[in-house]
Enzyme design. Structure first.
Site, PDB file in Angstrom:
ATOM      1  N   THR A  54      -0.326 -15.798  27.447  1.00 47.34           N
ATOM      2  CA  THR A  54       0.693 -16.138  28.439  1.00 47.34           C
ATOM      3  C   THR A  54       0.176 -15.948  29.860  1.00 47.34           C
ATOM      4  O   THR A  54       0.716 -16.523  30.790  1.00 47.34           O
ATOM      5  CB  THR A  54       1.924 -15.223  28.259  1.00 47.34           C
ATOM      6  N   ASP A  55      -0.896 -15.146  30.039  1.00 46.44           N
ATOM      7  CA  ASP A  55      -1.295 -14.809  31.426  1.00 46.44           C
ATOM      8  C   ASP A  55      -1.752 -16.034  32.198  1.00 46.44           C
ATOM      9  O   ASP A  55      -1.350 -16.253  33.340  1.00 46.44           O
ATOM     10  CB  ASP A  55      -2.315 -13.652  31.482  1.00 46.44           C
TER      11      ASP A  55
ATOM     12  N   GLY B 255     -16.819  -7.688  21.818  1.00 43.31           N
ATOM     13  CA  GLY B 255     -16.318  -8.811  21.018  1.00 43.31           C
ATOM     14  C   GLY B 255     -15.184  -8.419  20.089  1.00 43.31           C
ATOM     15  O   GLY B 255     -14.913  -9.094  19.108  1.00 43.31           O
TER      16      GLY B 255
ATOM     17  N   ASP C 113      -6.578  -8.638  31.628  1.00 44.47           N
ATOM     18  CA  ASP C 113      -7.510  -7.563  31.269  1.00 44.47           C
ATOM     19  C   ASP C 113      -7.985  -6.802  32.506  1.00 44.47           C
ATOM     20  O   ASP C 113      -8.017  -5.569  32.526  1.00 44.47           O
ATOM     21  CB  ASP C 113      -8.729  -8.142  30.534  1.00 44.47           C
TER      22      ASP C 113
HETATM   23  C1  GLA Z   1      -8.362 -12.641  26.639  1.00 42.87           C
HETATM   24  C2  GLA Z   1      -8.325 -12.994  28.109  1.00 42.87           C
HETATM   25  C3  GLA Z   1      -6.942 -12.670  28.716  1.00 42.87           C
HETATM   26  C4  GLA Z   1      -5.810 -13.259  27.878  1.00 42.87           C
HETATM   27  C5  GLA Z   1      -6.006 -12.934  26.408  1.00 42.87           C
HETATM   28  C6  GLA Z   1      -4.994 -13.625  25.535  1.00 42.87           C
HETATM   29  O1  GLA Z   1      -8.268 -11.249  26.482  1.00 42.87           O
HETATM   30  O2  GLA Z   1      -9.296 -12.265  28.814  1.00 42.87           O
HETATM   31  O3  GLA Z   1      -6.894 -13.136  30.037  1.00 42.87           O
HETATM   32  O4  GLA Z   1      -5.712 -14.636  28.091  1.00 42.87           O
HETATM   33  O5  GLA Z   1      -7.298 -13.285  25.943  1.00 42.87           O
HETATM   34  O6  GLA Z   1      -3.714 -13.138  25.803  1.00 42.87           O
END
Ligand code: GLA
Length: 383
Positions: A34-35, A120, A170
């Site tokens: 969703t970000d 990972g 993140d």
């Molecule tokens: C990864 C990306 C985040 C987000 C997630 C899925 O962690 O780094 O920005 O998009 O996937 O929610």
């Protein structure tokens, strides 16, 4: 303890005293994919961290070593590569390159990176390296951006330099996490609120040991599919800039005109935003059954509509069902492998870890890793 050893190692390697910066990895409780659709996420920082020890040099070289990653690197700050080179040092280089692009000048430096976030595994090892490196590099310039700005800069490094079109989640929670709390973030305005995790609840993170790689392929494809959805809906309402702006009513009105795959992707994102806001409220009220229901719906939607789970993630989620003390669980992070996050009553956490590992092993033949976590503070300098 760790800081002491890292300092000693640095002094042996480079003959100087370093400053040390730490940035944590994260788990996401809910709000997946969703970000980058300008929606809501609710992650928490965890204790796995990356540490960067740094001391300035007299010349314009960036020398990067690591305690666990292979290869030692030296780059000329006057002539940094413009794109990823394919090694782990890209996450440091990307940050250096974006800082320069924003007009920050800093001296050459020696860096020693110590990473504890499993790579990972969907626990944001890359964001942790980026954020710790950004704080370290900025310290040599005696200039610190506010933490939310630092998060944006690190995201830009990953988008522009590394080539993974990730959202802000993140990096933001690595900067802004708070012990004992999840962080409900509005990824459009970057307004956020801390949501207390009820006392007595542990975050049990189960690693399927199936590795993912965000920089290539499927993640970026999902992003493009969302953009296709936005272009479609913007024809009906020009105020629509992101899937965040599309209501369930509008989505349903066009259920049959959208290509089926695009419809599925949009449905996931639009409903996941609502689930995230609802889960934040339920968590605040310590309504764990409701949080559990929403997490399970989120997983099913990621499996059936967004199609980013894999057999092992689905087995790990099923394996938690019915175990004593289990309140809710789902895959966490980008998907295609990596970890599940489970909310578990503290008194059952050890037993839960053993039993879920056993069930997973039976179902897949793979030995998983299980981490008992709590929500921790975000990035900073170790004094
Ligand atoms: C990864 C990306 C985040 C987000 C997630 C899925 O962690 O780094 O920005 O998009 O996937 O929610």
């Amino acid at each position: 303890m760790k800081a002491y050893e890292l300092r000693q190692h640095f002094e042996k390697l480079f003959g100087e005293h370093p400053r040390i910066f730490r940035a944590p990895g994260r788990v996401n409780l809910i709000g997946e994919h969703t970000d980058y659709n300008e929606g809501f996420v609710m992650p928490a920082a965890v204790a796995f961290s990356t540490y960067v020890a740094i001391a300035p040099r007299a010349d314009r070289k960036l020398v990067i070593h690591s305690e666990e990653f292979p290869g030692n690197f030296a780059f000329d700050l006057e002539n940094l590569p413009e794109r990823r080179t394919g090694s782990w040092s890209d996450y440091v280089l990307g940050v250096a390159s974006v800082l320069q692009k924003h007009g920050r000048t800093f001296p050459g430096a020696n860096l020693l990176v110590h990473g504890e976030v499993p790579i990972g595994a969907g626990l944001s090892s890359s964001a942790a390296v980026e954020v710790a490196s950004a704080l370290a590099l900025m310290s040599t310039d005696a200039f610190q951006l506010p933490l939310p700005e630092t998060a944006k800069l690190c995201r830009e490094a990953e988008n522009a330099f590394v080539g993974a079109r990730v959202g802000i989640m993140d990096q933001f929670v690595s900067c802004m996490g708070k012990a004992g709390h999840a962080l409900l973030l509005d990824c459009r305005s970057l307004e956020f609120q801390y949501v207390p995790i009820p006392p007595g609840i542990r975050l049990v993170v189960c690693n399927t040991m199936v590795k993912h790689d965000l920089a290539t392929g499927a993640y970026n494809v999902r992003r493009e599919q969302c953009e296709e959805g936005v272009r479609y809906f913007a024809k009906w309402d020009t105020a629509i800039r992101a899937l965040r702006d599309v209501s369930v009513e509008l989505l349903e009105r066009h259920a049959h005109d959208l290509p089926p795959t695009i419809y599925k992707r949009c449905t996931h994102v639009i409903c996941e935003n609502q689930r995230t806001v609802d889960a934040a409220r339920a968590l605040t009220e310590a309504d764990l059954p409701q949080v559990g229901r929403l997490m399970r719906e989120s997983h099913n939607s990621l499996r059936d509509l967004y199609e980013v789970t894999c057999r092992e993630l689905d087995i790990m989620v099923e394996a938690a069902e019915g175990l004593p003390g289990f309140c809710g669980g789902r895959m966490t992070g980008g998907g295609f492998g990596g970890c599940t996050i489970n909310l578990v009553q503290e008194e059952n956490a050890d037993d839960f870890s053993k039993q879920i590992a056993e069930r997973y092993r039976l179902g897949t033949g793979i030995n998983p890793q299980v981490y008992l976590c709590t929500a921790e503070d975000g990035a900073g300098e170790l004094i």
